[in-house]
Motif scaffolding. Sequence first.
Motif, mmCIF file in Angstrom:
data_model
loop_
_atom_site.group_PDB
_atom_site.id
_atom_site.type_symbol
_atom_site.label_atom_id
_atom_site.label_comp_id
_atom_site.label_asym_id
_atom_site.label_seq_id
_atom_site.Cartn_x
_atom_site.Cartn_y
_atom_site.Cartn_z
ATOM 1 N N VAL A 1 -5.591 12.348 0.402
ATOM 2 C CA VAL A 1 -5.729 11.246 -0.553
ATOM 3 C C VAL A 1 -6.433 10.044 0.077
ATOM 4 N N TYR A 2 -6.384 9.941 1.412
ATOM 5 C CA TYR A 2 -7.053 8.831 2.099
ATOM 6 C C TYR A 2 -8.575 8.925 2.008
ATOM 7 N N SER A 3 -9.082 10.073 1.601
ATOM 8 C CA SER A 3 -10.532 10.231 1.434
ATOM 9 C C SER A 3 -10.980 9.914 0.012
ATOM 10 N N SER A 4 -10.083 9.402 -0.817
ATOM 11 C CA SER A 4 -10.405 9.107 -2.216
ATOM 12 C C SER A 4 -11.588 8.144 -2.320
ATOM 13 N N TYR B 1 3.649 1.291 3.007
ATOM 14 C CA TYR B 1 3.942 0.339 1.936
ATOM 15 C C TYR B 1 4.634 -0.932 2.416
ATOM 16 N N VAL B 2 5.302 -0.899 3.552
ATOM 17 C CA VAL B 2 5.977 -2.122 4.019
ATOM 18 C C VAL B 2 4.974 -3.231 4.309
ATOM 19 N N PHE B 3 3.783 -2.846 4.800
ATOM 20 C CA PHE B 3 2.750 -3.830 5.140
ATOM 21 C C PHE B 3 1.550 -3.777 4.197
ATOM 22 N N TYR B 4 1.133 -2.555 3.845
ATOM 23 C CA TYR B 4 -0.193 -2.302 3.284
ATOM 24 C C TYR B 4 -1.243 -2.758 4.305
ATOM 25 N N ASP B 5 -2.504 -2.582 4.004
ATOM 26 C CA ASP B 5 -3.588 -2.965 4.916
ATOM 27 C C ASP B 5 -4.899 -2.906 4.145
ATOM 28 N N PHE B 6 -6.003 -3.161 4.834
ATOM 29 C CA PHE B 6 -7.285 -3.230 4.136
ATOM 30 C C PHE B 6 -7.703 -1.859 3.601
ATOM 31 N N LYS B 7 -7.260 -0.788 4.244
ATOM 32 C CA LYS B 7 -7.549 0.552 3.733
ATOM 33 C C LYS B 7 -6.854 0.776 2.397
#
Length: 362
Positions: free
Chosen positions: A171-174, A233-239
């Motif tokens: 899913v990270y390649s979406s 999900y605790v932080f999220y990030d730019f990705k």
Amino acid sequence: MEIFDLSTPNILIDYDKLLRNIEEMANFAKKHNKKLRPMIKTHKSIEIAKIQKSFGISGIQCAKLSEAEIFADAGFDDIFISSEIIDIEKLRRAKKLNKKIKKLILSVDSIEGIKRVAEVFQDEEVYLRVEIDSGHHRCGIKPQDILVLYKEIEKYQNLKFEGIFTHGGQVYSSKNREDRERLSYEEANEVLKAKRILEENNIKCEVVSIGSTPSVFYSGKIDGITEIRPGNYVFYDFKQVNLGVQDIERCALLILSQVISKQENRAYIDAGSKVFGLDFLEIDHQKIYGYILDSPKSKLFALSEEHGWIIISEDSKINIGDKIKIIPVHSCITMSNFDHFYMVKGSEVIGKYKVDARGKFE
């Protein structure tokens, strides 16, 4: 102490955003009747895991045995280690851990792996989950092979089949929100195929577990899924922002870095690959290693080990000596590069905490 009194580079965690992110995921799990077992490798922090625990998680997921040992010492007693352990000496350590906590769950995806667990745990019970490859092609078996591994587990009285799990890392390649939704459903559908095969053979499958922050808001709603295991999900990030998972305002982890040089249209900061790692996003045919909150149009476009290279936008007011805040592309990598972090509210530092489980690779 104020944020800008800190030395650089350093990690800042926005407490209010962290709390909101943790609470939102806990509420999502409750709404959709799923157990929430967060992956703690994102933060590696006992303090943050305690906050997650206060919102009703069912247990924790660790990527490594060493992480599990550290969190067990801190009182966490329901632990799933999601990477297959093959080494006999590590399995002996896992056996000691099994005696110490209420519930230890190990992962398997091969007959050889099952045999090795059975050999070490021959005189005591341990729970096993079988990993399903739902499209990421990292570890795990195809759904149609689930009966082979189940029958192998059943040969050993001390091994307790708990269920199945997957990590849909593809899913990270979406490319866009629609693509992320499609891959999220594919992740869930593949693990549910394995569940149906078990049930068609009158085999009870209590746990059907999926993971990953980008997919959970889709796959975590599906009937038949019993547990979700997001971590980032605790932080999220730019990705995560680039994937459309969350807005930039929800990113709780920031890097505080200082501008140490400025040459024409470029600035250089004291945070490089040893801070950010080497994960990058390609945006408009340019590599980007972080989002600069203080100058959003400027681009962190290159890293050496101790330096970050910034193309300064025309409207930027970045100058030598300034301390700037940057959201990393991948917060999990950044967190693992530091011994401690600072919890902040607004511009005020409210605490300094250890990154408890970093620095151990076994």
